[in-house]
Design a protein around this motif. Structure first.
Motif, PDB file in Angstrom:
ATOM      1  N   GLN A 101       0.847  -1.186   0.000  1.00  0.00           N
ATOM      2  CA  GLN A 101       0.000   0.000   0.000  1.00  0.00           C
ATOM      3  C   GLN A 101       0.887   1.242   0.000  1.00  0.00           C
ATOM      4  OE1 GLN A 101      -3.538   0.224  -0.079  1.00  0.00           O
ATOM      5  NE2 GLN A 101      -2.930   2.328  -0.553  1.00  0.00           N
ATOM      6  N   ALA A 102       0.817   1.982  -1.092  1.00  0.00           N
ATOM      7  CA  ALA A 102       1.602   3.212  -1.207  1.00  0.00           C
ATOM      8  C   ALA A 102       0.757   4.413  -0.804  1.00  0.00           C
ATOM      9  CB  ALA A 102       2.097   3.381  -2.637  1.00  0.00           C
ATOM     10  N   SER A 103       1.423   5.403  -0.235  1.00  0.00           N
ATOM     11  CA  SER A 103       0.732   6.629   0.164  1.00  0.00           C
ATOM     12  C   SER A 103       1.704   7.794   0.132  1.00  0.00           C
ATOM     13  CB  SER A 103       0.131   6.473   1.563  1.00  0.00           C
ATOM     14  OG  SER A 103       1.144   6.228   2.513  1.00  0.00           O
ATOM     15  N   GLY A 104       1.152   9.005   0.218  1.00  0.00           N
ATOM     16  CA  GLY A 104       1.991  10.188   0.315  1.00  0.00           C
ATOM     17  C   GLY A 104       2.058  11.047  -0.922  1.00  0.00           C
ATOM     18  N   GLY A 105       1.419  10.611  -1.996  1.00  0.00           N
ATOM     19  CA  GLY A 105       1.446  11.418  -3.203  1.00  0.00           C
ATOM     20  C   GLY A 105       0.590  12.662  -3.060  1.00  0.00           C
ATOM     21  N   GLY A 106       0.679  13.528  -4.066  1.00  0.00           N
ATOM     22  CA  GLY A 106      -0.119  14.742  -4.034  1.00  0.00           C
ATOM     23  C   GLY A 106       0.375  15.761  -5.019  1.00  0.00           C
ATOM     24  N   LEU A 107      -0.119  16.971  -4.865  1.00  0.00           N
ATOM     25  CA  LEU A 107       0.261  18.092  -5.716  1.00  0.00           C
ATOM     26  C   LEU A 107       1.263  18.960  -4.965  1.00  0.00           C
ATOM     27  CD1 LEU A 107      -0.137  19.970  -8.194  1.00  0.00           C
ATOM     28  CD2 LEU A 107      -2.069  20.986  -6.960  1.00  0.00           C
ATOM     29  N   TYR A 131      10.416   3.890   2.063  1.00  0.00           N
ATOM     30  CA  TYR A 131      10.092   5.303   1.933  1.00  0.00           C
ATOM     31  C   TYR A 131      10.849   5.913   0.756  1.00  0.00           C
ATOM     32  CZ  TYR A 131       8.810   4.369   6.793  1.00  0.00           C
ATOM     33  OH  TYR A 131       8.266   3.822   7.938  1.00  0.00           O
ATOM     34  N   LEU A 132      10.308   6.988   0.238  1.00  0.00           N
ATOM     35  CA  LEU A 132      11.006   7.751  -0.796  1.00  0.00           C
ATOM     36  C   LEU A 132      10.856   9.223  -0.458  1.00  0.00           C
ATOM     37  CD1 LEU A 132      12.600   7.485  -3.479  1.00  0.00           C
ATOM     38  CD2 LEU A 132      10.435   7.976  -4.653  1.00  0.00           C
ATOM     39  N   GLN A 133      11.940   9.826  -0.010  1.00  0.00           N
ATOM     40  CA  GLN A 133      11.954  11.257   0.256  1.00  0.00           C
ATOM     41  C   GLN A 133      12.348  11.969  -1.023  1.00  0.00           C
ATOM     42  OE1 GLN A 133      11.178  13.062   3.127  1.00  0.00           O
ATOM     43  NE2 GLN A 133      11.406  14.837   1.781  1.00  0.00           N
ATOM     44  N   CYS A 144       5.456   3.059   1.532  1.00  0.00           N
ATOM     45  CA  CYS A 144       4.854   1.843   0.988  1.00  0.00           C
ATOM     46  C   CYS A 144       5.033   0.737   2.011  1.00  0.00           C
ATOM     47  CB  CYS A 144       5.509   1.459  -0.326  1.00  0.00           C
ATOM     48  SG  CYS A 144       4.913  -0.105  -0.997  1.00  0.00           S
ATOM     49  N   ALA A 145       3.923   0.262   2.535  1.00  0.00           N
ATOM     50  CA  ALA A 145       3.946  -0.779   3.545  1.00  0.00           C
ATOM     51  C   ALA A 145       3.505  -2.111   2.950  1.00  0.00           C
ATOM     52  CB  ALA A 145       3.035  -0.400   4.706  1.00  0.00           C
ATOM     53  N   ARG A 166      18.597  14.178  -5.267  1.00  0.00           N
ATOM     54  CA  ARG A 166      17.322  14.811  -4.914  1.00  0.00           C
ATOM     55  C   ARG A 166      16.407  13.868  -4.131  1.00  0.00           C
ATOM     56  NH1 ARG A 166      13.824  16.245  -8.781  1.00  0.00           N
ATOM     57  NH2 ARG A 166      14.496  14.639 -10.264  1.00  0.00           N
ATOM     58  N   PHE A 167      16.439  12.592  -4.488  1.00  0.00           N
ATOM     59  CA  PHE A 167      15.581  11.600  -3.847  1.00  0.00           C
ATOM     60  C   PHE A 167      16.419  10.701  -2.947  1.00  0.00           C
ATOM     61  CE2 PHE A 167      12.084  11.288  -7.354  1.00  0.00           C
ATOM     62  CZ  PHE A 167      11.938  12.665  -7.321  1.00  0.00           C
ATOM     63  N   THR A 168      15.803  10.250  -1.851  1.00  0.00           N
ATOM     64  CA  THR A 168      16.461   9.311  -0.953  1.00  0.00           C
ATOM     65  C   THR A 168      15.496   8.182  -0.610  1.00  0.00           C
ATOM     66  OG1 THR A 168      17.784  11.082   0.050  1.00  0.00           O
ATOM     67  CG2 THR A 168      17.613   9.012   1.261  1.00  0.00           C
ATOM     68  N   ILE A 169      15.937   6.952  -0.856  1.00  0.00           N
ATOM     69  CA  ILE A 169      15.140   5.783  -0.513  1.00  0.00           C
ATOM     70  C   ILE A 169      15.647   5.219   0.809  1.00  0.00           C
ATOM     71  CG2 ILE A 169      16.585   4.150  -1.808  1.00  0.00           C
ATOM     72  CD1 ILE A 169      13.972   2.661  -2.539  1.00  0.00           C
ATOM     73  N   SER A 170      14.715   4.771   1.638  1.00  0.00           N
ATOM     74  CA  SER A 170      15.074   4.154   2.907  1.00  0.00           C
ATOM     75  C   SER A 170      14.018   3.114   3.247  1.00  0.00           C
ATOM     76  CB  SER A 170      15.180   5.210   4.015  1.00  0.00           C
ATOM     77  OG  SER A 170      13.931   5.865   4.207  1.00  0.00           O
ATOM     78  N   ARG A 171      14.302   2.298   4.247  1.00  0.00           N
ATOM     79  CA  ARG A 171      13.331   1.271   4.611  1.00  0.00           C
ATOM     80  C   ARG A 171      13.426   0.951   6.088  1.00  0.00           C
ATOM     81  NH1 ARG A 171      14.800  -4.041   1.286  1.00  0.00           N
ATOM     82  NH2 ARG A 171      13.459  -5.120   2.785  1.00  0.00           N
ATOM     83  N   ASP A 172      12.324   0.445   6.608  1.00  0.00           N
ATOM     84  CA  ASP A 172      12.238  -0.034   7.973  1.00  0.00           C
ATOM     85  C   ASP A 172      11.893  -1.511   7.877  1.00  0.00           C
ATOM     86  OD1 ASP A 172      11.425  -0.800  10.540  1.00  0.00           O
ATOM     87  OD2 ASP A 172      10.680   1.201  11.010  1.00  0.00           O
TER      88      ASP A 172
END
Length: 114
Positions: free
Chosen positions: A4-10, A78-80, A21-22, A65-71
């Motif tokens: 399940q991905a979340s956090g998108g937007g304008l 995550y994608l910052q 994404c969990a 510009r982007f940073t990927i990380s995970r728990d």
């Protein structure tokens, strides 16, 4: 396995977003997790991936510009995304490699526009 991905937007150019994404329902450890994106009229492309051990890989267009990380405890990646550009506009999807199977989640729309 469900992702399940979340956090998108304008967001305006130069702005930031953080995608999450969990993964749930995995019976085995998740190896590689990644983010991909698909813009209208274009093929899906890799954005970034990360292994369970923390190794990362980025598309040239997002490096710096982007940073990927995970728990790993939460099976979440995550994608910052910083310094966003209009050309980053796309549907962003996450995936997870578990043993020899790749699972995909539904995408989340990211729109960069003023």
């Amino acid at each position: 396995v469900q992702l399940q991905a979340s956090g998108g937007g304008l967001v305006q150019p130069g702005g930031s977003l953080r995608l999450s994404c969990a993964a749930s329902g995995a019976a085995y450890s998740i190896n590689t997790m990644g983010w991909y994106r698909q813009a209208p009229g274009k093929q899906r492309e890799l954005v970034a991936t990360t292994t369970r051990g923390g190794s990362t890989n980025y598309a040239d267009s997002v490096k710096g510009r982007f940073t990927i990380s995970r728990d790993n405890a939460k099976n979440t990646v995550y994608l910052q995304m910083n310094s966003l550009k209009p050309e980053d506009t796309a549907v962003y999807s996450c995936n997870a490699l578990i043993r020899a199977t790749i699972y995909w989640g539904k995408g989340t729309q990211v729109t960069v526009s003023s």
